[in-house]
Write an enzyme that holds these catalytic residues in place. Structure first.
Site, PDB file in Angstrom:
ATOM      1  N   GLU A   1       0.881  -1.297  -0.075  1.00 56.05           N
ATOM      2  CA  GLU A   1      -0.147   0.037  -0.092  1.00 56.05           C
ATOM      3  C   GLU A   1       0.640   1.423  -0.198  1.00 56.05           C
ATOM      4  OE1 GLU A   1      -0.945  -2.240   3.976  1.00 56.05           O
ATOM      5  OE2 GLU A   1       0.224  -2.437   2.010  1.00 56.05           O
TER       6      GLU A   1
ATOM      7  N   THR B   1      14.482 -42.090   6.384  1.00 57.14           N
ATOM      8  CA  THR B   1      14.220 -41.690   7.921  1.00 57.14           C
ATOM      9  C   THR B   1      13.732 -40.418   8.192  1.00 57.14           C
ATOM     10  OG1 THR B   1      16.182 -43.426   8.291  1.00 57.14           O
ATOM     11  CG2 THR B   1      15.321 -41.753  10.112  1.00 57.14           C
TER      12      THR B   1
END
Length: 378
Positions: free
Chosen positions: A58, A277
Site C-alpha cells: 500500500e 528416515t
C-alpha cells in the site's frame, strides 16, 4: 459507510492478487498487492511488496500518487495493513496520515505483533471492509499463512522412486532413477522454497551441494538455505559448507522444535530431500503439508523402499492423501498430493501408540538416514 465491497473494489482486489504474484516467491515476507482507487472508482496507482525491507504494497502504491489525490481515496489491499514498526513503519498509520478514507482488504494478518491495523484504521474514522476474495487470498498465501499460524515452516517432502516404490537398487545405487526433466523440476522446487533439509546420513553418504541449479549446472538466482538435521557432525570439507546461502545444523530428534527453530532464520517453507528416515519421521509426526513424488517407469524390487515405517499397523490407520495433480516429466510422472483433511483442520500429531524418533531414544537417528532417495539431485 459500507460493510460490503463495491464492484470496482472487487475488480481491484483481483488485480491486487495479480500484483502480489510479482513479488519474490521466497523470503521472510508475505506477497501482497495493492490498488489505490479514486472516490469515483478509477485506478490511481498500483503497488506490491518487492521483498523484506522494501515498502509494503500500500505504501509502494501511494508513493506513485500525488498526495492531494490520496485524500478521500480507497486502498484495496490483499492483506490487512500492518500495525507495527519493523523494517518499515506501520502501514495503517501511513494510510491514516495520507487521508485515505476507505480500506478494503482480503484477509486478516495472523501475526500477533502485526495484526490490529484494521482496528487502528477504524478508530481513526477510516471505513474498513474485510473478507473480499478471502478464499483466493488464503490459497495464494497458504504457505506463509500456515507458517505464521503454526509457528513452523510449510513442509514439502520429495522423493523419487521406481514404479514398485523402490528408492534405490539392492546395492544402494540410485543414479539415475528419474530422467533429466524430473531432475530439473526438483531444482526449480528447491529454488521455490526458503530452505532445503536433509539428514546427516545423506550428507555423509552423498556429499550433496543442496543448491538449486539450471540446465547447464549454473546456480539459480534463488537459493534455499541448506539445513542438516541430526547429531553427527557435518565434515569440514563437505560440499554443503560451501553453500551460497550458508548452512544451518539442527541437532536432536525433536522435529517440531527443529522446524520451529527455522522460523528464526526467516524460513517459511522447507523442501525435504533426505532419505527415508527423515521423510518417514515427518510423515509420522503429521508435519508434512505437501508431497512431490517422482515416479519412474522402472521396476527394481529389493529392500530399498522410499519410506520407512509410518506407524500404520492396519488399514484403519492408513494415511489418506488428496492428489492435486499428475504431471508427465519426460518418461517420469510427478504426483503432487497433500494430506487429506478439512479446510480448517490443523496438522495432527502422530497417533499416541506410534513412537516417532523424537519420542524415544531407541529410534534410529536422522544421521542414519543414508543416501537420498534419488542421487539425481546432488
Amino acid at each position: 459507510m459500507s460493510d460490503t465491497a463495491r464492484p470496482t473494489e472487487v475488480r481491484a482486489m483481483r488485480r491486487g492478487l495479480e500484483l502480489a504474484a510479482l513479488g519474490p516467491v521466497v523470503g521472510d515476507h508475505a506477497r501482497v498487492g495493492a490498488v489505490i482507487l479514486s472516490p469515483a472508482g478509477d485506478v490511481l496507482a498500483e503497488g506490491w511488496h518487492k521483498g523484506a525491507g522494501t515498502p509494503h504494497a500500500e505504501v509502494d502504491a501511494m508513493a506513485k500518487v500525488d498526495p492531494a489525490q490520496l485524500r478521500g481515496a480507497t486502498a484495496v489491499v490483499t492483506l490487512e495493513p500492518c500495525n507495527h514498526t519493523g523494517r518499515t513503519g506501520p502501514c495503517a498509520v501511513a494510510l491514516i496520515e495520507a487521508g485515505v478514507a476507505r480500506v478494503v482488504y482480503a484477509i486478516d494478518d495472523p501475526g500477533t505483533d502485526v495484526h490490529g491495523g484494521a482496528d487502528r484504521l477504524r478508530a481513526a474514522g477510516v471505513d474498513v471492509v474485510s473478507g473480499v476474495l478471502a478464499d483466493e487470498a488464503e490459497a495464494f498465501l497458504e504457505r506463509w499463512l500456515l507458517s505464521v499460524r503454526l509457528g513452523r515452516p510449510w513442509v514439502t517432502v520429495k522423493w523419487a522412486s521406481s514404479l514398485d516404490g523402490r528408492a534405490a537398487a539392492a546395492d544402494g545405487t540410485s543414479k539415475w532413477i528419474t530422467g533429466a526433466a524430473a531432475r530439473q523440476h526438483v531444482h526449480e522446487q528447491r529454488a521455490a522454497h526458503d530452505a532445503i533439509l536433509v539428514g546427516t546420513g545423506t550428507v555423509l553418504a552423498d556429499d550433496p551441494s543442496l543448491t538449486a541449479r539450471g540446465d547447464a549446472g549454473e546456480l539459480l538466482a534463488d537459493q534455499p538455505l541448506a539445513v542438516v538435521l541430526g547429531d553427527r557432525a557435518v565434515p569440514d570439507d563437505a560440499a554443503v559448507r560451501r553453500h551460497p546461502r550458508g548452512l544451518v545444523t539442527l541437532p536432536g530428534h525433536d522435529l517440531a522444535a527443529s522446524l520451529a527453530a527455522l522460523r528464526g532464520h526467516g524460513v517459511h517453507s522447507v523442501f525435504v530431500e533426505g532419505g527415508p528416515t527423515v521423510a518417514s519421521a515427518l510423515i509420522a509426526a503429521g508435519l508434512v503439508d505437501e508431497y512431490l513424488v517422482y515416479v519412474a517407469p522402472i521396476l527394481l524390487g529389493g529392500p530399498r523402499v522410499a519410506l520407512d515405517d509410518l506407524g500404520v499397523g492396519s488399514m484403519s490407520g492408513r494415511r489418506r492423501l488428496d492428489v492435486l495433480s499428475t504431471t508427465s516429466l519426460g518418461p517420469d510422472l510427478l504426483v503432487r498430493a497433500r494430506p487429506q483433511r478439512s479446510a480448517t483442520a490443523q496438522p495432527q500429531p502422530a497417533p499416541p501408540q506410534q513412537q516417532t524418533p523424537q519420542q524415544h531414544d531407541a529410534a534410529p537417528g536422522f544421521g542414519d538416514d543414508g543416501p537420498t532417495n534419488d542421487r539425481s539431485t546432488p
